[in-house]
Scaffold this motif. Sequence first.
Motif, mmCIF file in Angstrom:
data_model
loop_
_atom_site.group_PDB
_atom_site.id
_atom_site.type_symbol
_atom_site.label_atom_id
_atom_site.label_comp_id
_atom_site.label_asym_id
_atom_site.label_seq_id
_atom_site.Cartn_x
_atom_site.Cartn_y
_atom_site.Cartn_z
ATOM 1 N N ALA A 252 0.834 -1.205 0.000
ATOM 2 C CA ALA A 252 0.000 0.000 0.000
ATOM 3 C C ALA A 252 0.869 1.256 0.000
ATOM 4 O O ALA A 252 0.558 2.239 -0.675
ATOM 5 C CB ALA A 252 -0.932 -0.006 1.207
ATOM 6 N N ALA A 253 1.992 1.216 0.744
ATOM 7 C CA ALA A 253 2.915 2.353 0.750
ATOM 8 C C ALA A 253 3.525 2.555 -0.625
ATOM 9 O O ALA A 253 3.610 3.681 -1.130
ATOM 10 C CB ALA A 253 4.001 2.129 1.802
ATOM 11 N N ARG A 254 3.965 1.465 -1.247
ATOM 12 C CA ARG A 254 4.515 1.571 -2.596
ATOM 13 C C ARG A 254 3.514 2.184 -3.559
ATOM 14 O O ARG A 254 3.842 3.096 -4.336
ATOM 15 C CB ARG A 254 4.931 0.185 -3.108
ATOM 16 C CG ARG A 254 5.496 0.191 -4.520
ATOM 17 C CD ARG A 254 5.320 -1.153 -5.217
ATOM 18 N NE ARG A 254 3.910 -1.486 -5.439
ATOM 19 C CZ ARG A 254 3.493 -2.623 -5.995
ATOM 20 N NH1 ARG A 254 4.371 -3.540 -6.358
ATOM 21 N NH2 ARG A 254 2.205 -2.853 -6.176
ATOM 22 N N ASP A 255 2.274 1.700 -3.508
ATOM 23 C CA ASP A 255 1.260 2.186 -4.430
ATOM 24 C C ASP A 255 0.931 3.656 -4.169
ATOM 25 O O ASP A 255 0.659 4.415 -5.114
ATOM 26 C CB ASP A 255 0.003 1.328 -4.325
ATOM 27 C CG ASP A 255 0.203 -0.079 -4.869
ATOM 28 O OD1 ASP A 255 1.217 -0.310 -5.562
ATOM 29 O OD2 ASP A 255 -0.648 -0.948 -4.599
ATOM 30 N N GLU A 256 0.955 4.060 -2.909
ATOM 31 C CA GLU A 256 0.706 5.466 -2.597
ATOM 32 C C GLU A 256 1.805 6.355 -3.176
ATOM 33 O O GLU A 256 1.544 7.445 -3.692
ATOM 34 C CB GLU A 256 0.604 5.670 -1.087
ATOM 35 C CG GLU A 256 0.272 7.111 -0.708
ATOM 36 C CD GLU A 256 0.152 7.309 0.789
ATOM 37 O OE1 GLU A 256 -0.776 8.017 1.217
ATOM 38 O OE2 GLU A 256 1.006 6.769 1.539
ATOM 39 N N ILE A 257 3.049 5.890 -3.094
ATOM 40 C CA ILE A 257 4.169 6.648 -3.652
ATOM 41 C C ILE A 257 4.020 6.787 -5.167
ATOM 42 O O ILE A 257 4.194 7.875 -5.729
ATOM 43 C CB ILE A 257 5.504 5.972 -3.293
ATOM 44 C CG1 ILE A 257 5.757 6.083 -1.790
ATOM 45 C CG2 ILE A 257 6.656 6.597 -4.078
ATOM 46 C CD1 ILE A 257 6.886 5.206 -1.291
ATOM 47 N N LEU A 258 3.697 5.693 -5.850
ATOM 48 C CA LEU A 258 3.515 5.755 -7.299
ATOM 49 C C LEU A 258 2.369 6.688 -7.678
ATOM 50 O O LEU A 258 2.465 7.452 -8.647
ATOM 51 C CB LEU A 258 3.269 4.350 -7.853
ATOM 52 C CG LEU A 258 4.410 3.345 -7.677
ATOM 53 C CD1 LEU A 258 4.014 1.979 -8.234
ATOM 54 C CD2 LEU A 258 5.698 3.832 -8.337
ATOM 55 N N SER A 259 1.284 6.654 -6.901
ATOM 56 C CA SER A 259 0.165 7.557 -7.151
ATOM 57 C C SER A 259 0.566 9.009 -6.909
ATOM 58 O O SER A 259 0.171 9.913 -7.664
ATOM 59 C CB SER A 259 -1.014 7.182 -6.245
ATOM 60 O OG SER A 259 -2.091 8.077 -6.404
ATOM 61 N N PHE A 260 1.367 9.245 -5.883
ATOM 62 C CA PHE A 260 1.879 10.581 -5.581
ATOM 63 C C PHE A 260 2.666 11.127 -6.763
ATOM 64 O O PHE A 260 2.501 12.288 -7.173
ATOM 65 C CB PHE A 260 2.751 10.483 -4.326
ATOM 66 C CG PHE A 260 3.389 11.763 -3.872
ATOM 67 C CD1 PHE A 260 2.619 12.853 -3.494
ATOM 68 C CD2 PHE A 260 4.771 11.868 -3.774
ATOM 69 C CE1 PHE A 260 3.218 14.033 -3.046
ATOM 70 C CE2 PHE A 260 5.372 13.024 -3.327
ATOM 71 C CZ PHE A 260 4.597 14.116 -2.963
ATOM 72 N N PHE A 261 3.517 10.305 -7.337
ATOM 73 C CA PHE A 261 4.279 10.725 -8.516
ATOM 74 C C PHE A 261 3.348 11.044 -9.685
ATOM 75 O O PHE A 261 3.527 12.038 -10.403
ATOM 76 C CB PHE A 261 5.287 9.645 -8.918
ATOM 77 C CG PHE A 261 6.447 9.478 -7.970
ATOM 78 C CD1 PHE A 261 6.909 10.528 -7.209
ATOM 79 C CD2 PHE A 261 7.083 8.245 -7.845
ATOM 80 C CE1 PHE A 261 7.986 10.379 -6.338
ATOM 81 C CE2 PHE A 261 8.162 8.081 -6.987
ATOM 82 C CZ PHE A 261 8.610 9.144 -6.235
ATOM 83 N N ARG A 262 2.341 10.197 -9.903
ATOM 84 C CA ARG A 262 1.413 10.432 -11.022
ATOM 85 C C ARG A 262 0.664 11.759 -10.859
ATOM 86 O O ARG A 262 0.534 12.529 -11.814
ATOM 87 C CB ARG A 262 0.407 9.291 -11.123
ATOM 88 C CG ARG A 262 0.971 7.957 -11.578
ATOM 89 C CD ARG A 262 -0.138 6.966 -11.866
ATOM 90 N NE ARG A 262 0.379 5.620 -12.020
ATOM 91 C CZ ARG A 262 0.363 4.691 -11.062
ATOM 92 N NH1 ARG A 262 -0.150 4.986 -9.864
ATOM 93 N NH2 ARG A 262 0.843 3.496 -11.275
ATOM 94 N N VAL A 263 0.181 12.007 -9.651
ATOM 95 C CA VAL A 263 -0.596 13.219 -9.420
ATOM 96 C C VAL A 263 0.263 14.466 -9.600
ATOM 97 O O VAL A 263 -0.156 15.446 -10.225
ATOM 98 C CB VAL A 263 -1.226 13.183 -8.012
ATOM 99 C CG1 VAL A 263 -1.813 14.534 -7.635
ATOM 100 C CG2 VAL A 263 -2.306 12.102 -7.929
#
Length: 267
Positions: A252-263
């Motif tokens: 979940a932390a990894r996915d949040e980081i990737l989403s942060f980069f996308r946004v």
Amino acid sequence: MKQDDPLEDFERRRIECDGVARTVYVAGSGPAVVVMPEMPGISPHVARFARWVRDAGFTVYMPSLFGRDGAVPTVEEGVAVLRRACVSAEFRALGANDPSPVTVWLRTLARRAHDECGGRGVGVIGMCFTGNFALSMMLEPAVLAPVLSQPSLPLDDPDAVDSGPSELAAVRRRLDGEDLTVLAYRFRGDRFCRAQRFAAYADALGDRFVARELPDSAANPDTSPFFEHVIGSPHSVVTAHLVDAAGQPTIAARDEILSFFRVRLGP
């Protein structure tokens, strides 16, 4: 993750910034993300994370800052790398309020990556020994998405931060002025990155500092000898202690980081 990684799917480039040349592993397409390695170097776990970033639609720039690239860290080799880094003029492993000189080189790398890749800006993630560097890199205007994963400096004061008051104030002005945030991660029982350090960052940066604390039970116990015998506590959120299975807090932390980069950076 138990064997050395040849890193063959990365382009190995020699990049000179500010008169200093370093090896940088580059892969992917899209906006740039600088993935800084944790101690003691670009392990297979760090390379795996870089590939996740690449596959999410970004160009990864992974600089070699210490250690043997692609190696599974042993106790002896890892300790030797750590000792060399602690006495190197490029790093400030000890002493609060004193950012490492290597961050100047890293800011120039981020600027060059933005020039090469375009887009809104650059994402950066530092881990362990380089965790704090991601915040110092906010002095480069191209950096829009900083992530601090278990920031571990200064090693001799787990409650302090390595950014001086003027740097923290400059970063806070950027965060407020451009409506940006900093993501940060740690395990609750991490002895190198304690809750007091996150509290110090929160005092300096306010609600622009978004902290995530994972339970120690979420850490993968099956890791390398270096992490078992030298680190000795849950520590590496998205690398060595990540549990690669659906529903896990580290995923979940990894996915949040990737989403942060996308946004922040866009597609």
